[in-house]
Structures are given as C-alpha cells and as structure tokens.
Design a protein around this motif. Structure first.
Motif, short mmCIF file in Angstrom:
data_model
loop_
_atom_site.label_atom_id
_atom_site.label_comp_id
_atom_site.label_asym_id
_atom_site.label_seq_id
_atom_site.Cartn_x
_atom_site.Cartn_y
_atom_site.Cartn_z
N THR A 1 0.84 -1.20 0.00
CA THR A 1 0.00 0.00 0.00
C THR A 1 0.87 1.24 0.00
O THR A 1 0.66 2.17 -0.79
CB THR A 1 -0.89 0.01 1.25
OG1 THR A 1 -1.47 -1.29 1.40
CG2 THR A 1 -1.98 1.05 1.14
N ILE B 1 2.89 1.67 -3.38
CA ILE B 1 2.06 2.13 -4.50
C ILE B 1 1.71 3.60 -4.31
O ILE B 1 1.78 4.40 -5.25
CB ILE B 1 0.78 1.28 -4.59
CG1 ILE B 1 1.14 -0.16 -4.98
CG2 ILE B 1 -0.20 1.87 -5.60
CD1 ILE B 1 -0.01 -1.12 -4.96
N SER B 2 1.33 3.99 -3.08
CA SER B 2 0.95 5.38 -2.83
C SER B 2 2.12 6.32 -3.07
O SER B 2 1.96 7.39 -3.67
CB SER B 2 0.46 5.54 -1.38
OG SER B 2 -0.54 4.59 -1.11
#
Lengths: 586, 514
Positions: free
Chosen positions: B180, B183-184
């Motif tokens: 997470t 990707i962010s």
C-alpha cells in the motif's frame, strides 16, 4: 428375519421393475443441470456432414462424434466397442458377405423423427458411391467405395441388409449412420413432411430416380456447410448433444439432447469447444479457469508449463502418428540394387547395416521419453502399440534384429554387414528431413553421429517442404516420415507399402508384400488377417526397407475440477469418452 | 486537390498491383498447399487431393495463376468478388472468412487505438511541458523500454500477471501495508512530477496524493471492494466530481467561477438523474439507451452552462455539455458493476474476471443483457488492449512530446504569451492544436498498421482476426487466404495514406497541394 424380509421385498420390486421395462434397466439421464465445460481444440467445425469430401476432417469429426450415434466407437486401448443401446449389426452370411444393421426401437433424431432404414440407406448410397453421373459420384463422399458393394440393400423398417461384392475385411468400420435422410431431403424439398421425405427418398433410390435425387445430393454435398450457428435441419442430432451455437473460428456450444436415451449418458449439460491454436495460450487458459480440457503436441517448454500447473492434472501418452525412416530403392543411391550392378542382396546388406546403425533407443531416450515417460519403441509397421495383436506381431515379425543386443553390438553387426557386402566405406547417405522441424533435426544429428561409427557418411539434405514428392523419383536415400493410423482398419497400408502406390515414395516393391496386402482386403477371419499382416511385415523387415522408431507423444491437461478425462491415440482423441467427463463433487 | 488525390490513387494502385503479384508468386512458391494431404496416404486424401488440385488450378504455374486470381479479384470492382476458396478455412470462400475476421479485428483494435492516442498524447504533452524534469526522464526511459519490448513476450507475461495472478489476488484482495505504501509513494511522485511548479507546490501535491491514495487503497482492502466492485450513487458522485474537475481545469481553469459552478451544477444534476437513469438503462437495454443518456445529459449540461454562463454563455454551455456527455461513462461503469456478481457466477473462472483468450464467454454471448455483455467484453478486451497499447503509447508519447516542444518554440507562441494570454490558453488553444497536426498523420498510418499487424497479439490471445487469418494462410501455404488478407490490409494502407495526406493539407493551411 425382518431385515431379510425387507431385503427380499426390495429385490422383488426391483425384479418386477426390470421385468416391466423389458428386461433392461431403463435409461437414466445423468446430465447435471446447469453444468458446463469448455474444451480447447485448434480448429472449429465448419460442416455438419463429416462424410462429404469437404467436411471430412478431424474438427468436423469431433462435432459429429458429440452429436451422433454409431454402432461402434473406439475406447482408450484403443479397441472397437459396440454400442448396442443404439443398434446392432451382424454378419449373416460369409458367402457372399452379407451384413445386417438394425437400429433399436425408440432411437430418434433430435426433432423426434425416428432413425430408421432411410437414414442408413442415405449413408449407404453415399458411402458406397452407388450413384454416378459419368465419372463423378453424385454424392461426393470423402471415400466412396463403389468397389466394395454394388447391389442395393434391402430395407425393412429399422433394418438394412446388404451384400458386399468381395470379402471385405474392414466391413465393421465401413458402414454407419450419417446425417439424417429426412433433414437432407427437406433441405432440397422443403414442403415434404418427414415421413414423406423418407418414403420418397427410398422410392427414388430404389427406382434410380437421379432427377429427384440430384438436389438431395447437392444438399448432402454442400448443404451442411456453415461457419455460423447451423439451422434446425443442419443440426439434427442422433447423439447426446445438439449444436446450440457456433461462431466462426471461435467456439461451438453443444447442449444436451433431451431425447437421447441410447448409449452412455454425458454429465455436463453444455460442452463448448473453443478454438485455441497456441499451446501456451491453452495452458494459461486452463490455469485461469477459462478452459477445462486442452491437449497438444508436447514440447519440453509446454510440458514444463503444464506440469507446473497447480490447478490441473495432465497425462502423456501416444498419438496416432509414428515416426519411421524409409530407404530409397530406385534413385541410384547406396540402397538401390542398381548401384551394385543389380546385386539385390548386396544392397539389402547395406540397407540393413544402415538401419542397424540408427540409434533408436537413444532417440527415444533423449527426445521422446522426456515428453512421454512411458514411451516405447514401435516395432511394427502395421499395428499400433496397444492394439490386440501387437505383442505377437513384434515377437515374430523379425524386428528383433534391431532390438537385440546393445547399440555398440549393433554397430559391430552393421560393420560386419558392410564388410560382407564388400562396399568401400564410408558409404554416403543423403538424408532428408523437413527443414525447421527441430525434433527431426535432432534425430538427424543422433543418426549421423551413430551411423558414422558403422561407416556411413550421412549427409544433411533437409529441405523446407515435401519438394521431392513433385519429382518422379525421390532424390534422397533416406527420408524420415510419419504416418498416422487413424483407425484400426487392417486395410489401407498398401497405399504406402504397395508397388507403385501413390504414397510409396521410395520405390519399394516386393511381390509377396503386395500379395499379402491384397489378400488382406478379403481375409475375414481375424487369425488369417494376422497371418497375412505377419507375412507382409516379415518381408518388409527382412528387406530392410524401413524402420519404425516411436509413436508421437501426446499431452492432455485438464482442470482438477473435472474428472474422467482419458487419452486415446485415435480420432476423436480425448473426446472418445466425453460422457465420462464430470465435475468433481464438492 | 481532386487532381492530387486521383494522381495519388493511381500511383498507389500500381504499387498495390505490383506488390500483390510479388506476394502471390512468393507465397505460391513457398510450399505445397496440399502437403498434408499428400503425406496422409489414405484413399480419401487422394480423392480430396484431385478435387483440390483442380479447384485451386495448381497445374497452372504461379506466375500465370496470379492472373486467374486477379481476374476473380477484379470482380470486386463491379461488386462480384471471387477471391477463391481457402483450404486453411475448410474451403470456405475467402471473402466470407475476411468479413468475419475484419469485424473481430476492428473490435480489438478500436479501443486500443483510441486509448493509446488519449494516453500517449496526454503523457507526451505533459512531459513536453515538464521538459528535463525527473518525470520527463522517467517517462522517456520507460517509453524506450516499452517500445523495444517484444510483444509475444509482453503478452504472455501480461496473461501470467495481469490475468492469472491478478485473478488469484482478486479472490482475497488485501494489499499488504508495505505494498500500500509503495504504491501510494509511486502515485504521489508521478502526480507531483506532472503538476510541477516550485518545490513547495510539489511537496504539497505529493503529500495530498499520497494521503489520498493511502486512504483509498486501505479502504478498498478493508471493504474488499475489489472482490465485488460497485459504485452506487456515492461512487458515481465521487467519480463524476473528479471527471468534472479535470475537464474544468483543462478547459477553463479553476479561477473561472462560472465554469466551476457549472461543474458543481452538473455533479448535482448527475446525482439527481442517477435514479431515473436506472429506469432508462433497464428498459432500453441496448446501445440506444446509452445514446439517449448522452443526449439527455448533454442537453442538461448545456442548460446548466447557459444558466451559469453569464457573458460567456457559448463557452460555458459547451463545457457543461462536455461534462454531461462524459459523465455517461461513469453511469455506464456503474451499470456494468451492478452486474458484477451475476457475471462472476456465469463464468467458469474460479477467481477474478480477467480472461486470457477469445472475445466473449460463449454462455454470455447470447445474453439479452447488454451490460452483462459489455462487462464480458471488458474482461476479454482488457489484456490484448493493454498489450497493443504498450507499444503504441510509447510511440505516441515520443512523437507528441517532440511535436509540442517544437511548437512551443515558435514565434506565435511567444507572441501569444507576450500579449498576456493565460498559460492555459497558450498551451491548449495555440500550442496543442498545432502540435496535433503531425500527430494526426502518424495516427492514420498507425491505424492501417494495427489492422493488419496484430498478428502476434491475436495468436497469443486466441483472437480470431485478420492476423490469425494471415498466420493460418501462411502456415498452410493458402495463397488465396494470404492474398485476401493482403488486399484488405493493402487497400486500407493505401486509403489511410491518402487520408493522411489530405488531412495534413486540410489541417495545416501552410501546406497547399497543387
């Protein structure tokens, strides 16, 4: 005591039930509602009459197999099995050979019209090339055998009886049900009712009314061609499935035939055949769950992919085609007696020496075993491994010369033979294989290396295509080929073994072989058949004309959610027992 | 102009004729179309052999046989085409085979082309505007990498990771915290790179997009949204807002209060119309329903724009209409996702919905529900479209970047800036339009190439289009089929060449043909 009574009560009820239904257990459809399966194949059917010149190929054969019924089918052994729930046949006389086919009561087309002698008659006039106009057959059957029978059958309701002109040995494979008579007639004469269509067809055939029959033949020849969804008449089915939808080059969907009650019941309600030409794509499609069964010619890469699948099982086995090397007799090369001033024995010794120097075990071990661990050398020209007489044949046909001892011993033998022949070594051998065929290229390398030890200089004459078939004489001394046995018929091998036959590219000629194969056509007794086959093979092996190597490996893989999949080297391949495919419970 | 077109046409026809002769003779001499039959060695093969030799005129040498074929093909000019039969296609007339394949190819190529153009030009333009930034270098690097990737390899990998693994992931779509965050971070960097500006702006943009994507990813992991995605009225409002925001920025900028109010008004209108639209989509379950929605929302947008427009009525009402029409995309997505559960039950995939082969799921091809069929097409199209796009996008990125950079150095851009036009107007109205001229011609060439050139993609994805046909024809030495393919792709190439020429002179007033 009480227990015993209730058991006997149940038994009595069951006995009554069996008795009431005519001494046979009533047919139980085993279709599981709502189930469907998708199967990959490299091509999709485009004609629903698989017996015509244009429709006769594997893809249409598969559709015909799912939507048709026959008196027999091949099981996985492969061996011929009778389907007596559909109908029966029997030889009622040997002299002249007379056979009788009866379709069971209650066997109907998918539109409810009974399957009867009219349908068999249509198949008969087409298959035996009964009607001709000039030189051309009116019904353009893929293999019209006007030479086998010329007397019209007698028909009676669901029974058809006819005489063969000769004692034809493969009569069991020659005849069966094809497309419907009433459907074909109605395509040509749309106003006729089914009953009228059948009646008028029978009349026209018995009276030889070609004028009336020609439109029907036209429909039989081309009326079943369609790449889209077939219409009601084209898709009439006598089997467990009916074609529901077809999209050209993409897929055909079959739905279970609700009227089907003769023969093993399939389990899936729908079967879809999807066109996937690329093996890797087929592997990934099974992995992704889009396709449940797929098959293909394995390469090391494909096998590695398939064996890595966690959600699928796979099986390796034989395919129908087998690899063999033929030596050329008539091109002035080292295997041609003419090269030695007509000394046939000298040429034979050289041929035998060359065949002995072919490292068959090594080829099998290096190239085939990795793809099919159970692969074995094929040691018979005429019989497919696993067929009933194969083992006897191998023991007696003289192939043992090439299987006894180890490779080194056979090289010594080959050297001795060359010495005996008195030819000066190295003997130059022009070897042809299709350029670009990797496996055959590897085979050539192995052969060239090993034959060099015996005193042969094997020259690479690979060409991209079958160019030499255009030439009158095959310019190569040794060629590597594969023939495919597509059935267990005992006849047909004269096409490539007989003197001057169209598929005999090597100029091989042996009067004894010709005679044995000719006699084989009319040898009805199985024991006699085997004797003739053995006689022919003994000659072929003794002539050192050709050597068989291996059966092509096949590979089938299927989703773990499906069971009952089984391979078969003959057409229709893994489809042979489609009725056994079932979803895994739970 | 007409004279020019006629001259071009005549010249290309000669080229086509000579090329067809070469292709015919080379293909015909490349092998024996009946080799399989010859080697079959059975009686029926011999019967078939004789019949085919006659029907294919194989006794005539290829050079002469070409003229026999040409005679049949010339019939196309008077509406009586005879391109012969195809042995690779079960003796089907070539013309029928071409028709089916053409439809299938267009279906595959259309979406890929449109998306590649939009994505490629967007990326290319943004890199040109941020020339020599980290973003520009990164895009340039990946453009070259993608441009040089072999498509057969990309396609197989796409299936492995984009379909098989991704489907397995969708079975339990929970991203690990590390994934997470990574990707962010990546998304944040990209957005900050595109927006550019001073360090402060970039940090702020980076922070906002980082937090936003963290929130969205965590939320979707927690709610397992990816397992059965749906939008509902809230999703529709959010997505429409985003879309309206984007269109407004590109068109008028956020400083324009009238435009902003129009966008807000449109989001409200879409929210209000969401419920009645359900009835429209349910009862008009065919493309007309979508068309009707486009018209309705376009008109509503026009009205809203006129209402807020003030003295800019013309431009603002156009903006409203664009937002309205674009918001139909969101509504369509919403309709499709409503049927997601139904779709998953109907297909045989155990997890996920992305297919690796073919164009449709056979069981669904007969369904009456257009939305279900659309979802099915989507599941099948997504991978081949990405495969085709990867190369095209890379190319378009480079072209449009170069083109925009060149235009930005022109005098008239300096003039526009000098007279005090806002940067948006300079870029979107003066630079962008002129930069598109050379791109338009490249695009026309590309479309012609794509129609015949998706051979490998089609094979890997078992898609039965023109490429598959050509491949089949070559494998089987099926001259008629190869020539059928050649005629279609050759004619398309010729036509698009002319279109490109005409387009160029029409778009660029400096170029006049005489």
């Amino acid at each position: 005591m009480k227990k015993f009574r209730s058991i006997s009560l149940v038994a009595a009820t069951a006995a009554v039930a069996v008795g009431l239904s005519g001494c046979a257990l009533p047919y139980q459809s085993e279709i599981i509602e709502g189930t469907s399966i998708t199967v990959a194949w490299n091509d999709i059917s485009d004609e629903y009459n698989s017996a015509s010149v244009t429709g006769n190929n594997v893809k249409n054969g598969l559709t015909a197999y799912l939507t048709g019924s026959g008196f027999t089918y091949y099981n996985g052994d492969p061996a011929l099995v009778k389907n007596e729930a559909f109908g029966t046949y029997a030889k009622i006389s040997d002299e002249p050979l007379t056979v009788e086919y009866t379709i069971n009561d209650g066997v109907v087309w998918s539109d409810g019209v009974a399957i009867d002698a009219a349908d068999l008659l249509l198949s008969w006039v087409a298959g035996f090339g009964y009607f001709k106009e000039g030189d051309a057959f009116v019904f353009q059957h893929a293999n019209p055998r006007a030479d086998l029978a010329s007397k019209l059958p007698t028909i009676d309701g669901r029974k058809l009886t006819f005489e063969y002109d000769i004692q034809y040995v493969d009569w069991e494979l020659q005849f069966g049900l094809g497309v419907s008579a009433h459907g074909t007639v109605q395509m040509a004469y749309p106003d006729l009712s089914a009953a009228d269509a059948k009646a008028q067809f029978i009349d026209a055939v018995t009276n030889g009314d070609l004028e009336w029959l020609k439109p029907v033949a036209e429909k039989w020849n081309t009326g079943y061609q369609t790449t889209g969804t077939p219409d009601a008449l084209q898709s009439l089915s006598s089997g467990p499935y009916i074609v529901e939808e077809a999209v050209a080059d993409q897929y055909v969907t079959f739905v279970s035939n609700p009227l089907f009650a003769w023969g093993p019941s399939p389990k899936y309600e729908r079967v879809t055949i999807r066109e996937i030409a690329d093996s890797t794509a087929a592997v990934q499609a099974v992995e992704n769950g889009e396709v449940q069964i797929a098959s293909g010619q394995p390469t090391a890469d494909v096998l590695a992919l398939v064996s890595a699948l966690t959600n699928a099982n796979y099986a390796t086995g034989n395919e129908a085609a087998y690899e063999h090397i033929d030596l050329t007799f008539d091109n002035g090369g080292p295997f041609d007696p003419a090269s030695y001033g007509g000394d046939a024995e000298k040429a034979r010794l050289v041929r035998q020496a060359f065949l002995l120097s072919i490292p068959r075990e090594q080829i099998l071990e290096n190239l085939i075993k990795p793809l099919n661990p159970n692969a074995e050398l094929r040691n018979s020209h005429l019989l497919i491994p696993g067929s009933p007489n194969y083992d006897r044949m191998v023991a007696e046909n003289g192939s043992s010369v090439y299987t006894s001892g180890d490779a080194a011993a056979r090289i010594e033998q080959a050297k001795a033979l060359l010495a005996e022949a008195g030819v000066s070594t190295p003997v130059e051998v022009g070897f042809w294989y299709p350029l670009g065929n990797v496996r055959r290229g590897q085979e050539y390398e192995l052969i060239a290396a090993n034959a060099a030890l015996a005193g042969f200089n094997v020259v690479d004459e690979s060409e991209p295509d079958w160019l030499f078939t255009g030439a009158d004489i095959n310019p190569h001394d040794a060629v590597i080929f594969a023939w495919a046995s597509t059935s267990l018929a005992v006849t047909g091998s004269d096409q490539y073994l007989g003197t001057g036959q169209p598929s005999n590219f090597s100029g091989y000629s042996n009067a004894n072989v010709d005679q044995a194969l000719k006699d084989l056509n009319t040898a009805l007794d199985p024991e006699r058949q085997f004797e003739l086959q053995l006689a022919a093979e003994k000659e072929i092996w003794n002539d050192a004309y050709s050597i068989t190597i291996f059966q092509f490996p096949g590979l089938t893989w299927w989703d773990k959610g499906t069971e009952g999949v089984s391979m078969n080297p003959l057409v229709p391949y893994f489809f042979w027992n489609f009725w056994d495919w079932r979803p895994v419970a739970g | 102009m007409l004279g020019f077109v006629v001259r071009r046409l005549a010249a290309t026809l000669v080229v086509l004729l000579v090329a067809s002769f070469l292709v015919y003779v080379l293909t015909a001499m490349s092998g024996d179309p009946l080799a399989d039959l010859r080697s079959a060695g059975t009686r029926q093969a011999l019967v078939q052999l004789a019949s085919l030799e006659e029907r294919l005129n194989l006794d005539v040498p290829p050079v002469l046989r070409y003229f026999l074929w040409l005679g049949g093909a010339a019939g196309c000019l008077i509406g009586r085409c005879d391109l012969g039969i195809s042995i690779a296609q079960g003796e089907q007339p070539v013309i029928d085979a071409l028709g089916a394949a053409m439809g299938s190819t267009l279906q595959l190529v259309t979406l890929a082309t449109i998306l590649s153009i939009i994505v490629g030009i967007t990326i290319g333009m943004t890199t040109a505007l941020r020339q020599y930034s980290g973003y520009d270098y990164t895009v340039t690097f990946f453009a070259f990498v993608f441009y040089s990737l072999p498509i057969f390899w990309v396609a197989v990998l796409l299936k492995e990771f984009g379909a098989i693994r991704f489907n397995q992931f969708l079975d339990d779509p929970v991203l690990s915290p590390l994934a997470t965050i990574l990707i962010s971070l990546g998304l944040g960097l990209v957005v900050a790179g595109i927006v550019g500006g001073g360090l402060k702006t970039r940090v702020r943009v980076f922070g906002i997009s980082l937090l936003l994507s963290l929130a969205i990813l965590t939320l979707s992991s927690l709610t397992q949204w990816l397992k059965s995605p749906s939008l509902g009225i809230i999703g529709v409002i959010l997505l429409t807002s985003g879309l309206a925001f984007l269109i407004t920025i590109l068109n008028r900028g956020l400083d324009d209060r009238k435009a902003v109010w129009t966008a807000v008004g449109m989001v409200a209108a879409v929210a209000a119309l969401w419920y009645p639209m359900q009835f429209l989509f349910f009862f008009v379950n065919n493309p007309l329903g979508i068309l009707a929605a486009v018209v309705i929302l376009g008109v509503v947008g026009f009205v809203v724009g006129t209402f807020f427009g003030g003295d800019d009525k013309k431009e603002i009402s156009r903006l409203g209409a664009i937002i309205g029409a674009a918001s139909v995309l969101v509504l369509v997505l919403d309709q499709m996702l409503m049927r997601f559960e139904e779709y998953k039950a109907a297909i045989s995939l155990k997890a996920g919905f992305i297919s690796t082969i073919g164009a449709v799921t056979p069981a669904l091809a007969r369904s009456d529900d257009m939305w279900l069929r659309m979802l099915d097409s989507f599941g099948h199209l997504i991978l081949p479209t990405i495969a085709l796009m990867i190369v095209s996008v890379a190319g378009y990125t480079r072209y449009s970047r170069a083109s925009l950079l060149e235009v930005l150095n022109q005098d008239y851009i300096r003039t526009a800036r000098a007279k005090g036009l806002p940067e948006r107007t300079v870029i979107m109205r003066h630079a962008f339009r002129n930069a598109m001229i050379p791109i338009a011609t490249i695009i026309t060439f590309d479309i012609a190439g794509l129609i015949g050139g998706a051979i490998i993609t089609e094979r890997v994805f078992a898609w039965q289009g023109m490429g598959a046909l050509f491949n089949k024809g070559l494998q089987a030495v099926d001259v008629n089929l190869v020539m059928g393919f050649f005629i279609v792709t050759g004619a398309i190439a010729v036509i698009f060449n002319i279109v490109a020429d005409v387009l160029y002179s029409a778009l660029d007033p400096r170029i006049r043909v005489n």
